[in-house]
Design a protein around this motif. Structure first.
Motif, PDB file in Angstrom:
ATOM      1  N   LEU A 223       0.942  -1.399  -0.262  1.00  0.00           N
ATOM      2  CA  LEU A 223      -0.399  -0.028  -0.109  1.00  0.00           C
ATOM      3  C   LEU A 223       0.847   1.393  -0.163  1.00  0.00           C
ATOM      4  CD1 LEU A 223      -2.691  -0.755   2.402  1.00  0.00           C
ATOM      5  CD2 LEU A 223      -2.849  -1.473  -0.015  1.00  0.00           C
ATOM      6  N   LEU A 224       2.328   1.070   0.371  1.00  0.00           N
ATOM      7  CA  LEU A 224       3.046   2.253   1.098  1.00  0.00           C
ATOM      8  C   LEU A 224       4.418   2.886  -0.565  1.00  0.00           C
ATOM      9  CD1 LEU A 224       3.133   4.397   2.792  1.00  0.00           C
ATOM     10  CD2 LEU A 224       5.139   3.578   3.978  1.00  0.00           C
ATOM     11  N   HIS A 225       4.333   1.430  -0.614  1.00  0.00           N
ATOM     12  CA  HIS A 225       5.532   1.265  -1.643  1.00  0.00           C
ATOM     13  C   HIS A 225       4.807   0.529  -3.280  1.00  0.00           C
ATOM     14  CE1 HIS A 225       8.152   2.706   1.110  1.00  0.00           C
ATOM     15  NE2 HIS A 225       7.768   1.569   2.159  1.00  0.00           N
ATOM     16  N   GLY A 226       3.914   0.140  -3.293  1.00  0.00           N
ATOM     17  CA  GLY A 226       2.927  -0.196  -4.451  1.00  0.00           C
ATOM     18  C   GLY A 226       3.795  -1.758  -5.148  1.00  0.00           C
ATOM     19  N   LEU A 227       4.289  -1.959  -6.133  1.00  0.00           N
ATOM     20  CA  LEU A 227       5.119  -2.463  -7.178  1.00  0.00           C
ATOM     21  C   LEU A 227       6.919  -3.041  -6.514  1.00  0.00           C
ATOM     22  CD1 LEU A 227       3.841  -3.160 -10.792  1.00  0.00           C
ATOM     23  CD2 LEU A 227       2.577  -4.371  -8.564  1.00  0.00           C
ATOM     24  N   LYS A 228       6.966  -2.858  -5.935  1.00  0.00           N
ATOM     25  CA  LYS A 228       8.458  -2.133  -5.449  1.00  0.00           C
ATOM     26  C   LYS A 228       8.038  -3.486  -4.301  1.00  0.00           C
ATOM     27  CE  LYS A 228       9.591   2.263  -5.724  1.00  0.00           C
ATOM     28  NZ  LYS A 228      10.386   3.611  -5.457  1.00  0.00           N
TER      29      LYS A 228
END
Length: 328
Positions: free
Chosen positions: A136-141
């Motif tokens: 939720l905070l960094h996405g696909l990372k």
């Protein structure tokens, strides 16, 4: 030569005296610490021991009653000043789209709009754990989405946001019409500021969301970052009880008494399969928040119980009371 010898004598003498005083100070400090530790372990430190007398307990209970009962009455009055309209719509609105509600009293803006779900267990362990805060905070990372199962991916691609909580996003919609004009509903700042700024990424966008075989709830705009998807942020803060309310928006204009509000709603969210209930709530607020009588009832109850104890104590001797004796 004689002056040099005298100077050396003074230096040696001063060093000897200083060493002696330092040793004496350290010895006294060590003894003091030892005595203090021994008094502490033997519980011989100065203390304040309660001694029970009837007059003190009657006075204390009387003060508690005098304070608690008025606070409880003020709290109850404040709670009752909140105007609230609650309407269940998952049965009575089918198949009609429009339903009229008459405002019972003048409602001062802002008027908060909530949707209420009953018999919905958001606190189920598997449901609560089915999310990935790093995603939720960094996405696909964030590659590890195993905690989101069974809704971690779709068609071989990861889903953002993943998990059962996001997948089951509430998606009923409401419009409010008064005298043929639509009321403006402000849907900004309905989520906690800390959640928007620190838990949902400003550069994270929905990806491959609700693309599976089964659709759980609402969809998300892939062009809007998660930090601005406030419906999702509100829904992701799971409730502790099976009956809960979540904010939908605010009406920022007053509603007069006897105004008829027509509600145009889309009954999309499926609660029939598990016997859930859906309600629409319009509510004002007070300095204590929304309508809730629990705090006022609790204060009044405690005050009355204290009064009852005092009345009984006048007929029977009190076994306990409160005073203090200083023990050196």
């Amino acid at each position: 030569m004689r002056q040099l010898s005298f100077a050396i004598f003074l230096i040696v003498r001063y060093a000897t005296v200083l060493s002696s005083n330092t040793s004496r100070f350290l010895s006294n400090l060590s003894n003091g610490v030892h005595d203090l530790g021994e008094k502490f372990t033997q519980q011989n430190l100065p203390a304040c021991k309660p001694v029970l007398t009837p007059s003190w307990i009657v006075t204390t209970f009387l003060l508690m009653g005098v304070i608690f009962i008025p606070i409880g009455l003020v709290t109850l009055r404040t709670s009752h000043s909140v105007i609230e309209i609650v309407e269940r719509y998952d049965t009575e609105c089918i198949p009609e789209k429009f339903r009229g509600n008459k405002v019972p009293k003048h409602m001062k803006a802002p008027i908060y709009i909530y949707y209420q779900l009953d018999n919905y267990y958001q606190n189920h362990r598997r449901y609560v754990k089915s999310r990935n805060d790093q995603q939720l905070l960094h996405g696909l990372k964030s590659n590890d989405t195993s905690s989101c199962q069974p809704e971690d991916s779709s068609n071989g691609l990861p889903s953002v946001p993943c998990g059962l909580i996001a997948w089951s996003l509430f998606n009923d919609t409401f419009k409010f019409i008064r005298e043929s004009s639509e009321l403006v509903v402000n849907r900004k700042n309905i989520a906690w500021k800390s959640d928007r700024n620190h838990k949902f990424g400003k550069q994270v966008y929905p990806f491959n969301f609700q693309n599976g075989t089964f659709i759980g709830g609402g969809s998300l705009d892939p062009s809007v970052p998660l930090s601005d998807q406030e419906d999702l942020i509100v829904w992701m803060r799971t409730a502790a009880l099976p009956s809960f309310r979540k904010m939908y928006g605010r009406i920022e204009e007053d509603l007069d008494a006897d105004d008829v509000i027509a509600v145009h709603l889309m009954n999309n969210y499926n609660t029939y399969s598990f016997g859930g209930k859906k309600k629409l709530v319009l509510s004002t607020s007070s300095w204590l928040g929304g309508k809730n009588d629990f705090l006022g009832v609790a204060y009044v109850f405690v005050g009355l119980m204290v009064k009852q104890l005092i009345c009984r104590g006048t007929d029977e001797p009190f076994p306990y009371a409160v005073a203090f004796e200083i023990i050196a």
